[in-house]
Structure formats: C-alpha cells, structure tokens
Motif scaffolding. Sequence first.
Motif, PDB file in Angstrom:
ATOM      1  N   GLU A  53      18.410  -7.811 -60.409  1.00 12.30           N
ATOM      2  CA  GLU A  53      17.391  -8.530 -61.160  1.00 12.30           C
ATOM      3  C   GLU A  53      17.722  -8.406 -62.640  1.00 12.30           C
ATOM      4  N   THR A 121      17.279  -4.293 -57.584  1.00 14.13           N
ATOM      5  CA  THR A 121      15.877  -4.333 -57.193  1.00 14.13           C
ATOM      6  C   THR A 121      15.391  -2.946 -56.796  1.00 14.13           C
ATOM      7  N   GLU A 125      12.157  -0.966 -58.468  1.00 15.68           N
ATOM      8  CA  GLU A 125      10.997  -0.563 -57.678  1.00 15.68           C
ATOM      9  C   GLU A 125      10.811   0.950 -57.689  1.00 15.68           C
ATOM     10  N   ILE A 219      10.830 -12.652 -61.255  1.00 13.37           N
ATOM     11  CA  ILE A 219      10.513 -11.292 -61.662  1.00 13.37           C
ATOM     12  C   ILE A 219       9.915 -11.288 -63.061  1.00 13.37           C
TER      13      ILE A 219
END
Length: 371
Positions: A53, A121, A125, A219
């Motif tokens: 991302e 990602t 997270e 995102i």
Amino acid sequence: MGSVMENFDHATPIVVVGGGAVGMLTAFQLGRLGVPCIVAEQKLDISASTKSETLNGRSMEIFRMLGISDDFRTMVDALDAQESANEDWEITSETSVPSMAELTAENDGTWFAEPAQTCSTTVLERFLRRMCFTKPSVEIRHGWKYLSHEEGPEGVTATFIDDCWEQHAVKSQYLVGADDCEARVRKNCGAEPQKYCSPEGRVVLVGESCASSQEASRINQGVEDAVNASWRLAALLQAYGSDQLITSYGESKAQPDGKGRCKPSTSPGSRVPHITLTDGKTSTIDLLGHEWTLISSSALANTDAFCSVADELRMPLKLVKMVREFHAHSILGYNLVLVRPDGRVAWRGQEVPSGRDQVSDILQEATGWGN
C-alpha cells in the motif's frame, strides 16, 4: 460443530465492524477523542500479505497530526527489512515521491507535511492494531464474524459469531462499517454504493465499505474517512454536535489530495496548509490537537468569547497563539482559523465577531446546529 449460544451482555457506544487498517485507525482516533468502542474482526490474527500500500502525502500528514507518523516509519523500516528476506516478498517504491528535504525546501504551503510511504498491508495493519492497544477504551475482538444488525431510535444491535460458534449481540449507539469490499454492513442497512450512512443515521460507512473510489486510492480515502467519521461520532456522543453531522458526512467527504502539490487554502472544508514556522521544524500541522483548534495569528485578537462559548457548548477547543509568524500568516490569509479535529477548516475570519451570539452562531454552525 457446536450449537449457537446467545450472549447479550456486550454494550459500547460504538462498534466497529472490520479490523483492517481503516477500522483500526477509526478505533484509534475514537480512543484519542475519548470514545470507547469495540472492534469486531473476523480473522483470528493479521495474516501475512505481500500486497503493498502507498499512503500518500495527505495520509502521512494525517498520521503526523495524530502523532504516529514517526513511529509508523520506524516500524515500516524494521519490519520491511525482515520481510524483504522472504523470496515471496515484493514491494515497489514510488520514485516520484518527494523527500523530506524537498518538502522543506519550498515553504509556500503547497507541499504536504510528510512524504508518502509505501509498506505492506500486513505492516500497516500490525502498526495500527498496536496503536489501538495504547488506548484502554478500545477493545479488539478477533474471530468475530459479523452476521447482521438492527437499527432502532436508540441505537444498533449487531450480531456476531465467534470462532467457538458462540453468538454475541452487541448493543451500541452507533455502528461503523469498516468491512471489506463485500460491504455486508452496507448491504444490510440498505445503503446504496457510494452512500456513507444508513437511512436512519445510526450506521456510518468508511473505507472499502463505501466502494466509492478507485482501487489505488482506497486506503487513502479510508484514512480520510476514519478521521472524518470519528470526530462527528465523538461530537454526537459528547453531546455538543447534532445529528446533521452524520447526514452531512457523505456530502462533505474530502477526496484524497494525492501525493503531489496542492494550492494552499483556508476556505471551509480545506485542509490546513503545511507551513514551517520560524523555528525551522514546527509545522502548522503540529499545532493541531485531537480537539478543535482555533489558530490566532493576531496579537490584538481577544479570543475569550470563543473559549467561553465553546465551554458552554461543551465543545473541546484548543487555542493556539501564532503571533509574529508573518510568513505563515501571509499564506493562511486570515487572523483567525477554526480547525476541525480532522485537520480541515471549519471557519476563518479577520477578527472576532463583536457579540457572543455571533460567536455562538459560528460554533453551532460548525457542529451541525446551523440552519
């Protein structure tokens, strides 16, 4: 497979459905604003992913405003170094992303306060979950699969089933749909794609649950959604905002500004421009707190009326005196700038209105009570 048992002893002001990056960021910001919440995530843990991302300059600027940008970059550097040893790991760099030196070379308000950041990602997270752990008011329930919800005049009851096949009914005043692009929350509440709240106004949608933006920018739109929705929900729960804040949430959603330069503006709805102050390191972004902020760049402005009226309205307001910052003032263009908790301008003016009623009108308009 065991029988399903019902448990109705869960209650919280807000339940967040989905513990991905956007859901965790929403929960973290709610925690910063003093609002307890439960995050329900179907997965038992954060799974390893080779997907990358890119958080654009605006998203990283928001991270800086939340006080987590430095910690995030440190974790990215450490974990990406570990992951890069895995032959399955693949990450692309953004060669067009300006460096911090480039951002500070021209102090004209057109750059973001932070350069973009690419990471996996998984790393994103993990980091945001770690940030949630720093907020005691945020509870995370892994292994909870969302089944359905019902809205009523007093709130929402959402039903989940955990990995032991026990059913849980969570009662809350509001529900945030932060689930993936399957958008089961949105479908269950009857909201059409690109709608951001349920018809009853008790369910708010963020990130992919809205499915409103292109794949590459989801995102970044999700980061905007998280901070935008959070302050509105906090204002309602803390009794200084009106229901209009939820109905206007979709109308006021700001599209990500991207990773390039942008024209500085303090018109209502615009992000506060990043300007480095005379100490050479502090940004106007650093002046913003988790509450509302009134930036005053006039030594003569008597802002007592703003502070006292905000107290009467139970509206958390931080006063920042930015005097003798002539360059920053020339870019902002106004002596007084009222900033929302998501870093966007609510009002601007050259002088404090002469009467308390006019000040009250400004603050009530900003919090959804205006006509």
